[in-house]
Design an enzyme around this catalytic site. Structure first.
Site, PDB file in Angstrom:
ATOM      1  N   TYR A 486      47.323  32.833  27.218  1.00  0.00           N
ATOM      2  CA  TYR A 486      46.741  33.830  28.142  1.00  0.00           C
ATOM      3  C   TYR A 486      46.108  34.972  27.348  1.00  0.00           C
ATOM      4  CZ  TYR A 486      46.232  36.900  32.163  1.00  0.00           C
ATOM      5  OH  TYR A 486      45.712  37.708  33.147  1.00  0.00           O
ATOM      6  N   SER A 566      42.796  32.045  34.675  1.00  0.00           N
ATOM      7  CA  SER A 566      42.315  33.403  34.876  1.00  0.00           C
ATOM      8  C   SER A 566      41.787  33.951  33.551  1.00  0.00           C
ATOM      9  CB  SER A 566      43.425  34.272  35.468  1.00  0.00           C
ATOM     10  OG  SER A 566      42.913  35.464  35.989  1.00  0.00           O
ATOM     11  N   ASP A 649      39.036  31.968  46.183  1.00  0.00           N
ATOM     12  CA  ASP A 649      39.490  32.850  45.108  1.00  0.00           C
ATOM     13  C   ASP A 649      38.662  34.129  45.155  1.00  0.00           C
ATOM     14  OD1 ASP A 649      40.336  34.142  42.853  1.00  0.00           O
ATOM     15  OD2 ASP A 649      40.189  32.397  41.531  1.00  0.00           O
ATOM     16  N   HIS A 684      43.382  32.264  44.059  1.00  0.00           N
ATOM     17  CA  HIS A 684      43.610  32.415  42.629  1.00  0.00           C
ATOM     18  C   HIS A 684      44.911  31.766  42.183  1.00  0.00           C
ATOM     19  CE1 HIS A 684      42.273  34.161  38.901  1.00  0.00           C
ATOM     20  NE2 HIS A 684      43.420  34.785  38.717  1.00  0.00           N
TER      21      HIS A 684
END
Length: 720
Positions: A486, A566, A649, A684
């Site tokens: 991430y 994301s 989203d 999302h």
């Protein structure tokens, strides 16, 4: 609105181009219109031929048609993968266990979530007393035929008479608030709309505080940027039009505000932010003086320089966890009843990150993060050490909530090989006992969990968790490996159970999770080392993790896949552009792919502290250098890529993924598949129905298995 599933049915029967298993002989991608959209920014010409794909799929028939055609190609390919049926069955089986959420006590009542196994949405139960008979209070599974309407958040009033809860439909970030009478189980007439990024805060039993935006103009609810968030008070039994404005900053329309009320109901705390970066201003409202002073706020913290995490309040005294003059956080307190209130240190900064704290009984429970794993201890209200809490192994603990004076608290603990278990802790004795332990269909002792440290490009020491079956680790042969990352927004990746990951491990793959810079694993410096002009550090950390796994013989050289969602989707897109030779397959999920326009949509404007401002020259040059959409390198062979997103989203709008996938398919980057999977009635990630999550997981693992050489035959034979 074009009905996507009806169009899909027609296209599946008419598309040309044979697709065979995982080896693409001729995928004929849908034709995608390229427009002559060109801008000059800071002397550089920027082409954006797919800008038309930014339009809302619900409002733009050409985009809906493109989505249907892309999904048809992807669906045909994925359904033909030989190992998809195996992963679908295993993920469903591994998901089918009873799961509980953390109980919350209000009055004599205990509220908690429970999923019996394969329910699309967890249900909310209440018990009158800890040993009381569970009573179903809310069942979101009855709210929509497709299971895509979810119970998002909920908060009982102080004495447990009412329940305030928010509903999320189809994955959107917008929320609708409702109130329930707990004793009868019947809903009140109250309904509040256009809430987003809101807390739920009761003011006695008379009403609640919440955050909302102005009602958006028609056709802009899922794409338009949001401004002018304000806090309102809703009095039970009145229409939303009569809600009282509590706090707003019309002179600063970009500010965001949330409200909390201390457990004793004395103070309301207003926290204001300017971005996703954890830099806040804080104000307090004395609710006891409201009849005289109204919603008057008293400033506690100003300047947007530091993170302030409310622990709790007793009377006019407040406790906070903060990184003010303490990059790894400390516990401080302030007494607003004093003539000249000053912040006082209760627990100083230590070597580990103090993530959060809770006041329960007459003590404070401190939850630390040490090398990305949880540790907890109990101290007195004035900071004197009391005792440690034994959690056991690499894992993630959460909870430790309660009220001053409470005799008990609840917490959960999970690891890569064990689903979340809920425990009750007696605050007087420190003894813990299970409240809810999941039954699992595998033996956690069969899996080896390691934490290793490796050197990034600039020599920075980076931690990484590696999980494998013990028998395969002992054999010492490189395995098909999935690397996850991430690296942003001060978010720490910690150990946790996933049925999808377990299906991968069970089949003989290895899983690795790298704790990259930009995250919150080591405090402020670690986060800032992966933001703005330092963003390349995050990509270097991820690439170095991949090289380490191959060099150490953990991952097969031609069998290393990467995944991220994301900001992690941005990560995957960027490193594939920079090192397409390194990876066997890639799955960027709901990613931020156009770094020159991310601030134009919904919540994107909040992200500038992490990414920078596209309209500032220095930031633009950094963003332009790594933006996944703008840096696809024609003339180089790319690994197979499965892009995933969803039509609802409104956090990272799907146009990011649409444009990126179209650019991949247009570029000369080899003949491996570059596909996009677009979920309908999903967002999302939060609120996604269980059946949709299982289907998506099966698609992703089948795709990765095909290109990393993972065979499920041995796993199937072992179970038989």
């Amino acid at each position: 609105m074009v009905r996507l599933r009806a169009v899909l049915g027609l296209l599946l029967a008419t598309l040309a181009g044979p697709i065979s298993g995982g080896t693409m002989t001729d995928i004929r991608y849908p034709e995608t219109r390229r427009d002559d959209v060109v801008e000059t920014r800071f002397g550089e010409t920027i082409a954006d031929p797919y800008r038309w794909l930014e339009a809302d799929v619900r409002e733009a028939p050409p985009v809906a048609d493109w989505v249907a055609r892309e999904n048809a190609v992807t669906r045909t390919y994925l359904d033909a993968l030989p190992q998809r049926a195996h992963f679908l069955e295993r993920i469903r089986t591994l998901t089918n266990y009873e799961r509980f959420g953390l109980p919350e006590k209000a009055g004599a009542r205990y509220f908690y979530m429970r999923n019996s196994g394969l329910q699309n949405q967890a249900q909310l139960f209440v018990r009158d007393g800890l040993a009381g008979v569970p009573r179903l209070l809310l069942d979101p599974n009855a709210w929509a035929a497709d299971g895509a309407t979810a119970l998002d958040a909920w908060k009982p009033s102080l004495n447990g008479q009412y329940l305030l809860y928010s509903v999320q439909d189809g994955g959107t970030d917008w929320r609708v608030l409702h109130v329930l009478d707990v004793r009868t189980g019947k809903p009140l007439a109250d309904e509040v709309r256009w809430a987003k990024y809101t807390g739920l805060a009761w003011v006695g039993e008379e009403g609640f505080l919440y955050s909302r935006f102005p009602e958006p103009a028609p056709g802009t609810a899922f794409q338009g940027a949001t401004f002018d968030q304000a806090i309102y008070f809703h009095r039970l039994g009145t229409p939303q039009a009569e809600d009282e404005l509590v706090y707003s900053t019309p002179e600063h329309p970009g500010y965001g505000h949330t409200a909390r009320v201390t457990q004793d109901g004395r103070l309301a705390i207003i926290t204001t932010t300017v971005s996703t970066d954890a830099r806040y201003e804080v104000r307090a409202i004395d609710l006891k003086a409201r009849a005289k002073l109204g919603w008057k706020t008293v400033p506690l913290v100003s300047g947007f320089t530091d993170d302030w995490r409310l622990v709790e309040g007793v009377g006019k005294r407040l406790w906070y966890v903060t990184n003010w003059n303490a990059p790894r956080f400390r516990l401080v307190s302030i007494d607003l009843g004093q003539r000249n209130p000053q912040w006082t240190q209760i627990v100083p900064e230590g070597a580990a990150i103090l993530e959060r704290a809770g006041i329960v009984g007459n003590a404070v429970i401190l939850n630390y993060l040490r090398d990305a794993a949880s540790h907890a201890e109990v101290v007195s209200l004035d900071g004197r050490p009391a005792r440690a809490i034994t959690l056991g192994g690499f894992g993630t603990a959460s909870g430790f909530r309660g009220r001053p004076g409470d005799p008990e608290t609840f917490y959960s603990f999970t690891s890569f090989a064990c689903p979340s278990a809920i425990y009750r802790m007696d605050m007087e004795t420190g003894q813990t006992a299970p409240f809810a332990e999941p039954g699992v269909c595998f033996d956690p002792q069969d899996y080896l969990v390691e934490q290793r440290f490796y050197a990034s490009k600039d020599g920075t020491r980076v931690p990484m968790f590696i999980v494998r079956r013990k028998d395969l680790a002992r054999a010492g042969k490189p395995l098909p490996t999935l690397l996850y990352g991430y690296g942003g927004f001060d978010v720490a990746l910690t150990p946790g159970f996933s049925a999808i990951r377990m299906a991968w491990l069970e089949a003989g793959g290895a899983f690795a999770m790298a704790n990259l810079r930009g995250g919150g694993e080591y405090g402020r410096e670690w986060h800032e080392a992966g933001t703005g002009a330092n963003k390349q550090n995050v990509f270097d950390d991820f690439i170095a993790a991949a090289e380490y796994l191959i060099r150490e013989g953990i991952a097969k050289k031609d069998g290393l896949a990467i995944q991220g969602g994301s900001n992690g989707g941005l990560l995957v897109g960027a490193v594939v552009n920079q090192r397409p030779d390194l990876f066997a397959a890639a799955v960027p999920q709901v990613g931020v792919m156009d770094m020159l326009r991310f601030d134009q949509f919904t919540a994107g404007r909040y992200w500038v502290d992490d990414y920078g401002h596209p309209d500032r020259e220095a930031d633009f040059k950094v963003l332009r250098a790594y933006s996944p959409y703008h840096n696809i390198a024609s003339g180089r062979d790319y690994p197979p890529i499965l892009v995933t997103t969803a039509d609802t989203d409104d956090r990272v709008v799907p146009g990011h993924s649409f444009k990126y996938a179209a650019a991949l398919q247009h570029a000369s980057i080899g003949n491996r598949p570059h596909l996009i999977r677009i979920e309908t009635r999903a967002g999302h990630g939060s609120g996604k129905p269980t059946d949709k999550a299982i289907e998506e997981g099966a698609d992703i693992l089948a795709f990765l298995a095909q290109w990393t050489g993972l065979s499920v035959d041995a796993a199937d034979a072992a179970r038989r």
